[in-house]
Write an enzyme that holds these catalytic residues in place. Structure first.
Site, PDB file in Angstrom:
ATOM      1  N   LYS A  50      20.681 -17.367   3.491  1.00  0.00           N
ATOM      2  CA  LYS A  50      20.924 -16.121   4.241  1.00  0.00           C
ATOM      3  C   LYS A  50      22.180 -16.277   5.114  1.00  0.00           C
ATOM      4  O   LYS A  50      23.031 -15.397   5.162  1.00  0.00           O
ATOM      5  CB  LYS A  50      19.727 -15.798   5.146  1.00  0.00           C
ATOM      6  CG  LYS A  50      18.521 -15.243   4.399  1.00  0.00           C
ATOM      7  CD  LYS A  50      17.302 -15.076   5.302  1.00  0.00           C
ATOM      8  CE  LYS A  50      16.106 -14.592   4.505  1.00  0.00           C
ATOM      9  NZ  LYS A  50      14.871 -14.462   5.283  1.00  0.00           N
ATOM     10  N   GLN A  94      12.213 -16.067  10.903  1.00  0.00           N
ATOM     11  CA  GLN A  94      11.871 -16.531   9.553  1.00  0.00           C
ATOM     12  C   GLN A  94      10.383 -16.867   9.449  1.00  0.00           C
ATOM     13  O   GLN A  94       9.832 -17.600  10.267  1.00  0.00           O
ATOM     14  CB  GLN A  94      12.734 -17.752   9.194  1.00  0.00           C
ATOM     15  CG  GLN A  94      12.557 -18.250   7.776  1.00  0.00           C
ATOM     16  CD  GLN A  94      13.003 -17.237   6.707  1.00  0.00           C
ATOM     17  OE1 GLN A  94      13.807 -16.355   6.961  1.00  0.00           O
ATOM     18  NE2 GLN A  94      12.459 -17.373   5.504  1.00  0.00           N
ATOM     19  N   ASP A 117      14.506  -6.990   9.469  1.00  0.00           N
ATOM     20  CA  ASP A 117      13.447  -7.120   8.459  1.00  0.00           C
ATOM     21  C   ASP A 117      12.617  -5.842   8.312  1.00  0.00           C
ATOM     22  O   ASP A 117      11.826  -5.737   7.375  1.00  0.00           O
ATOM     23  CB  ASP A 117      12.475  -8.243   8.879  1.00  0.00           C
ATOM     24  CG  ASP A 117      12.859  -9.598   8.317  1.00  0.00           C
ATOM     25  OD1 ASP A 117      13.246  -9.659   7.139  1.00  0.00           O
ATOM     26  OD2 ASP A 117      12.743 -10.593   9.055  1.00  0.00           O
TER      27      ASP A 117
HETATM   28  N1  GUN Z   1      10.073 -15.359   4.615  1.00  0.00           N
HETATM   29  C1  GUN Z   1      10.065 -15.027   3.308  1.00  0.00           C
HETATM   30  N2  GUN Z   1      10.605 -13.802   3.117  1.00  0.00           N
HETATM   31  C2  GUN Z   1      10.958 -13.345   4.335  1.00  0.00           C
HETATM   32  C3  GUN Z   1      11.555 -12.135   4.784  1.00  0.00           C
HETATM   33  O1  GUN Z   1      11.886 -11.213   4.030  1.00  0.00           O
HETATM   34  N3  GUN Z   1      11.780 -12.064   6.141  1.00  0.00           N
HETATM   35  C4  GUN Z   1      11.424 -13.064   6.998  1.00  0.00           C
HETATM   36  N4  GUN Z   1      11.662 -12.888   8.291  1.00  0.00           N
HETATM   37  N5  GUN Z   1      10.850 -14.184   6.597  1.00  0.00           N
HETATM   38  C5  GUN Z   1      10.626 -14.321   5.276  1.00  0.00           C
END
Ligand code: GUN
Length: 285
Positions: A50, A94, A117
């Protein structure tokens, strides 16, 4: 033979457009902050990709790495410091979080105006009410993929397997907003194969390799595999691709299907948050 739905290709197009738009914004670069705490190697890989994608798009990424033993108060204080930081446009906490930290408290603490998110209750409410808002990256990526390939959604039967807050539930809301008739299936659903066979669009987000086989898919269905599991160095989806591909009309590969879209939409959401913040600032006398 089914047509492949290439998320990788679409993600590349979205990322190029986001980079162009982000580069044209006045002032400092768009800034995404990532909070990590769990000692989880899979999460570390996702977070690194990311942050790398962010920088490739000309955005800035900052990280707060908390110890896995952090208290809930400690975690929420870190989030509040990012809420208060005027140089941060977007925040990711996360998941999975370390044990003892309530994901609902975390989602509610991130300011809705920095909630990249789309997990804050305000954004979840907007999604279900049919309002504008920031929506979760993976399901939004699936919608973009279906739309990019010109696949009809309105009036189709959609079955989603998996009821998580990250994928299954927002996926149901988005398909419903596009006029699909939606069924959300889960581990307690009776006759899962029979239900899945009613689907014109089948989206699976289980995380168990190969659980969706030939008996789950009707001839000509569109199959979208969101479930990614790591089998040593190999990434595997929920769908038994070899068995299912010959009967469906369209199918996502793993890897190269939905995965790359999650990051592309994350960048797009970050850009939208920044533009909205700039617009609010410009409107303030
Ligand atoms: N962990 C796995 N997928 C995601 C996501 O889309 N957002 C976040 N914050 N954590 C994740």
């Amino acid at each position: 033979m089914a047509s492949l739905l290439s998320g990788r290709e679409l993600a590349g197009t979205i990322r190029s457009r986001v980079a162009l738009e982000a580069g044209a914004l006045p002032g400092r670069p768009v800034c995404l902050a990532v909070v990590t705490a769990a000692d989880d190697p899979a999460s570390a890989v996702y977070v690194a990709s990311k942050r790398k994608a962010c920088e490739k798009a000309g955005m800035k990424s900052v990280g707060i790495d908390l110890p896995a033993e952090v208290s809930q108060d400690g975690y929420l204080d870190a989030v509040r410091s990012l809420n208060d930081d005027p140089t941060v446009d977007a925040i990711i906490c996360q998941l999975p979080l370390p044990p003892g930290i309530d994901p609902h408290a975390v989602a509610s603490t991130v300011l809705p105006s920095k909630d990249v998110d789309g997990f804050h209750p305000e954004n979840v409410g907007r999604l279900w009410r049919g309002e504008d808002g920031i929506f979760p990256c993976t399901p939004l990526g699936v919608m973009r993929l279906l739309e990019a390939y010109g696949l009809e959604i309105g009036g189709r039967r959609a079955v989603i397997v998996g009821r998580s807050n990250i994928v299954g539930k927002p996926m149901a809301a988005l398909l419903l907003r596009s006029d699909a008739t939606v069924t959300l299936a889960h581990s307690k659903t009776p006759d899962l194969p029979g239900l899945c066979r009613t689907a014109d669009i089948l989206v699976t987000a289980v995380g168990r390799p190969g659980v969706i086989g030939r008996g789950h898919v009707h001839e000509g269905a569109v199959v979208v595999d969101v479930g990614i599991s790591r089998d040593g160095d190999v990434l595997r989806g929920d769908v038994d691709f070899e068995a299912v591909e010959p009967v469906c009309s369209h199918i996502t590969p793993v890897p190269g299907g939905v995965g790359p879209l999650t990051i592309a939409i994350l960048l797009e959401n970050a850009l939208r948050l920044r533009k909205a913040a700039d617009a609010r600032k410009a409107a303030t006398p």
